[in-house]
Every structure is written in structure tokens, then in C-alpha cells.
Design a protein around this motif. Structure first.
Motif, PDB file in Angstrom:
ATOM      1  N   GLU A  43      -2.976   2.398  -9.141  1.00  0.00           N
ATOM      2  CA  GLU A  43      -2.091   3.528  -8.844  1.00  0.00           C
ATOM      3  C   GLU A  43      -2.846   4.846  -8.850  1.00  0.00           C
ATOM      4  O   GLU A  43      -2.392   5.824  -9.411  1.00  0.00           O
ATOM      5  N   GLN A  44      -3.978   4.862  -8.203  1.00  0.00           N
ATOM      6  CA  GLN A  44      -4.797   6.062  -8.102  1.00  0.00           C
ATOM      7  C   GLN A  44      -4.400   6.842  -6.846  1.00  0.00           C
ATOM      8  O   GLN A  44      -5.095   6.831  -5.843  1.00  0.00           O
ATOM      9  N   HIS A  45      -3.256   7.502  -6.922  1.00  0.00           N
ATOM     10  CA  HIS A  45      -2.776   8.287  -5.776  1.00  0.00           C
ATOM     11  C   HIS A  45      -3.634   9.539  -5.604  1.00  0.00           C
ATOM     12  O   HIS A  45      -4.058  10.141  -6.591  1.00  0.00           O
ATOM     13  N   ASN A  46      -3.850   9.905  -4.373  1.00  0.00           N
ATOM     14  CA  ASN A  46      -4.633  11.114  -4.094  1.00  0.00           C
ATOM     15  C   ASN A  46      -3.743  12.233  -3.535  1.00  0.00           C
ATOM     16  O   ASN A  46      -4.216  13.124  -2.854  1.00  0.00           O
TER      17      ASN A  46
ATOM     18  N   ASP B  53      -3.394   7.959   3.855  1.00  0.00           N
ATOM     19  CA  ASP B  53      -4.765   8.011   3.352  1.00  0.00           C
ATOM     20  C   ASP B  53      -4.888   7.768   1.848  1.00  0.00           C
ATOM     21  O   ASP B  53      -5.929   8.023   1.260  1.00  0.00           O
ATOM     22  N   CYS B  54      -3.840   7.279   1.228  1.00  0.00           N
ATOM     23  CA  CYS B  54      -3.843   7.064  -0.219  1.00  0.00           C
ATOM     24  C   CYS B  54      -4.323   5.650  -0.549  1.00  0.00           C
ATOM     25  O   CYS B  54      -3.875   4.685   0.067  1.00  0.00           O
ATOM     26  N   PRO B  55      -5.221   5.497  -1.530  1.00  0.00           N
ATOM     27  CA  PRO B  55      -5.753   4.176  -1.874  1.00  0.00           C
ATOM     28  C   PRO B  55      -4.878   3.367  -2.844  1.00  0.00           C
ATOM     29  O   PRO B  55      -5.206   2.222  -3.153  1.00  0.00           O
ATOM     30  N   ALA B  56      -3.775   3.922  -3.317  1.00  0.00           N
ATOM     31  CA  ALA B  56      -2.938   3.222  -4.296  1.00  0.00           C
ATOM     32  C   ALA B  56      -2.339   1.950  -3.694  1.00  0.00           C
ATOM     33  O   ALA B  56      -1.971   1.921  -2.521  1.00  0.00           O
ATOM     34  N   SER B  57      -2.258   0.898  -4.520  1.00  0.00           N
ATOM     35  CA  SER B  57      -1.708  -0.370  -4.051  1.00  0.00           C
ATOM     36  C   SER B  57      -1.055  -1.120  -5.202  1.00  0.00           C
ATOM     37  O   SER B  57      -1.329  -0.842  -6.374  1.00  0.00           O
ATOM     38  N   ILE B  58      -0.205  -2.067  -4.848  1.00  0.00           N
ATOM     39  CA  ILE B  58       0.484  -2.920  -5.818  1.00  0.00           C
ATOM     40  C   ILE B  58       0.489  -4.334  -5.275  1.00  0.00           C
ATOM     41  O   ILE B  58       0.617  -4.546  -4.067  1.00  0.00           O
ATOM     42  N   HIS B  59       0.376  -5.292  -6.170  1.00  0.00           N
ATOM     43  CA  HIS B  59       0.510  -6.704  -5.814  1.00  0.00           C
ATOM     44  C   HIS B  59       1.749  -7.243  -6.516  1.00  0.00           C
ATOM     45  O   HIS B  59       1.946  -6.979  -7.706  1.00  0.00           O
ATOM     46  N   THR B  60       2.565  -7.987  -5.778  1.00  0.00           N
ATOM     47  CA  THR B  60       3.707  -8.670  -6.376  1.00  0.00           C
ATOM     48  C   THR B  60       3.619 -10.141  -5.995  1.00  0.00           C
ATOM     49  O   THR B  60       2.901 -10.510  -5.053  1.00  0.00           O
TER      50      THR B  60
ATOM     51  N   ILE C 232       0.853  -1.189   0.000  1.00  0.00           N
ATOM     52  CA  ILE C 232       0.000   0.000   0.000  1.00  0.00           C
ATOM     53  C   ILE C 232       0.892   1.242   0.000  1.00  0.00           C
ATOM     54  O   ILE C 232       2.031   1.206   0.462  1.00  0.00           O
ATOM     55  N   CYS C 233       0.350   2.312  -0.523  1.00  0.00           N
ATOM     56  CA  CYS C 233       1.104   3.561  -0.568  1.00  0.00           C
ATOM     57  C   CYS C 233       1.522   3.955   0.848  1.00  0.00           C
ATOM     58  O   CYS C 233       0.775   3.779   1.813  1.00  0.00           O
ATOM     59  N   LYS C 234       2.735   4.477   0.951  1.00  0.00           N
ATOM     60  CA  LYS C 234       3.255   4.889   2.251  1.00  0.00           C
ATOM     61  C   LYS C 234       2.469   6.076   2.830  1.00  0.00           C
ATOM     62  O   LYS C 234       2.406   6.267   4.030  1.00  0.00           O
ATOM     63  N   ASN C 235       1.834   6.842   1.960  1.00  0.00           N
ATOM     64  CA  ASN C 235       0.996   7.955   2.402  1.00  0.00           C
ATOM     65  C   ASN C 235      -0.267   7.367   3.023  1.00  0.00           C
ATOM     66  O   ASN C 235      -1.039   6.683   2.355  1.00  0.00           O
TER      67      ASN C 235
END
Length: 130
Positions: free
Chosen positions: A63-66, A45-52, A40-43
Motif C-alpha cells: 500500500e505504498q501510494h504515491n 501511476d500508483c504502485p499500490a496493489s492488493i492480492h485477494t 492495482i490502485c485506480k490511480n
């Protein structure tokens, strides 16, 4: 605007944990299963995420960073990682190593304002992160 890539890199947090970097945004590990790692994004309240996958190969992302990109924080984290590595592997004084790395980095004034002062970086803190 820069192109979005699937290239991942990794740095280490101040607490010794892996952080994923993609397109200069930083992600922290949220959950790990037998087959996937969820980042999850280090910020906060940000909804961005990645799966590896478990070998840290890119699978998919949202990658919808706010928030705006803060590249100076990434540069400072990379600086701290290099500094830590040198302090652990060399016997010279931290002040000398710090000065050498700072002069190599040639930071902009914005980035330089985020670099911790050498007296705030203790040898024990750098060593215990192994």
C-alpha cells in the motif's frame, strides 16, 4: 493519521466492474488466476496493489501510494451506485430519485462539486450496467 485495516469493501465502477476499497483507496482488478485476484490502485501511476483470494478475502498488500487520498471520488461513486440501484428497481422519474438521494447524502461542497448533474445521467446508461 487513520489506522490501516485489512477490511475490504466493494463498489461497482461506472462500467459495471468490481472495484475494491481499502482504507478509502480504490483498486481495480488487474488479473485473475484460479486462486488469486490481483488488484492495482485506480490511480494510473500508483504502485499500490492488493492480492485477494477468489472469494475476495484479503491476502496481502503493498500500500505504498504515491498520491493523496481523494475521499470525494469514493463518495460520488457510492452515490452513483445507490442511484443506479434505485433507478433500476423503481419506476419513478430519475430527477425525483436523484433529488432524494442528493438530499440524503448531505455532501460537503467539495464532494458536491464532483457529483454529476442529473441530465448527464441517463436512464439507459444506468440500466445497461446490469
Amino acid at each position: 493519521m487513520s489506522a490501516v485495516t485489512n477490511t475490504l469493501s466493494f463498489i461497482t465502477s461506472n462500467k459495471g466492474r468490481d472495484l475494491l476499497v481499502k482504507d478509502n483507496f480504490v483498486y481495480k482488478m488487474n488479473k485473475r488466476t484460479s486462486f488469486k485476484i490481483y488488484w492495482i490502485c485506480k490511480n494510473k501511476d500508483c504502485p499500490a496493489s492488493i492480492h485477494t483470494d477468489i472469494d475476495k478475502n484479503f491476502l496481502k498488500s503493498n500500500e505504498q501510494h504515491n498520491h493523496l487520498l481523494e475521499p470525494e471520488h469514493l463518495e460520488v461513486q457510492k452515490f452513483r451506485n445507490i442511484l443506479k440501484e434505485r433507478v433500476i428497481n423503481e419506476t419513478g422519474p430519475i430527477q425525483r430519485i436523484f433529488d432524494e438521494e442528493l438530499s440524503k447524502a448531505q455532501f460537503s461542497p467539495d464532494v458536491l462539486s464532483n457529483v454529476p448533474l442529473v441530465h448527464r445521467i441517463s436512464k439507459t446508461r444506468l440500466r445497461k450496467l446490469d
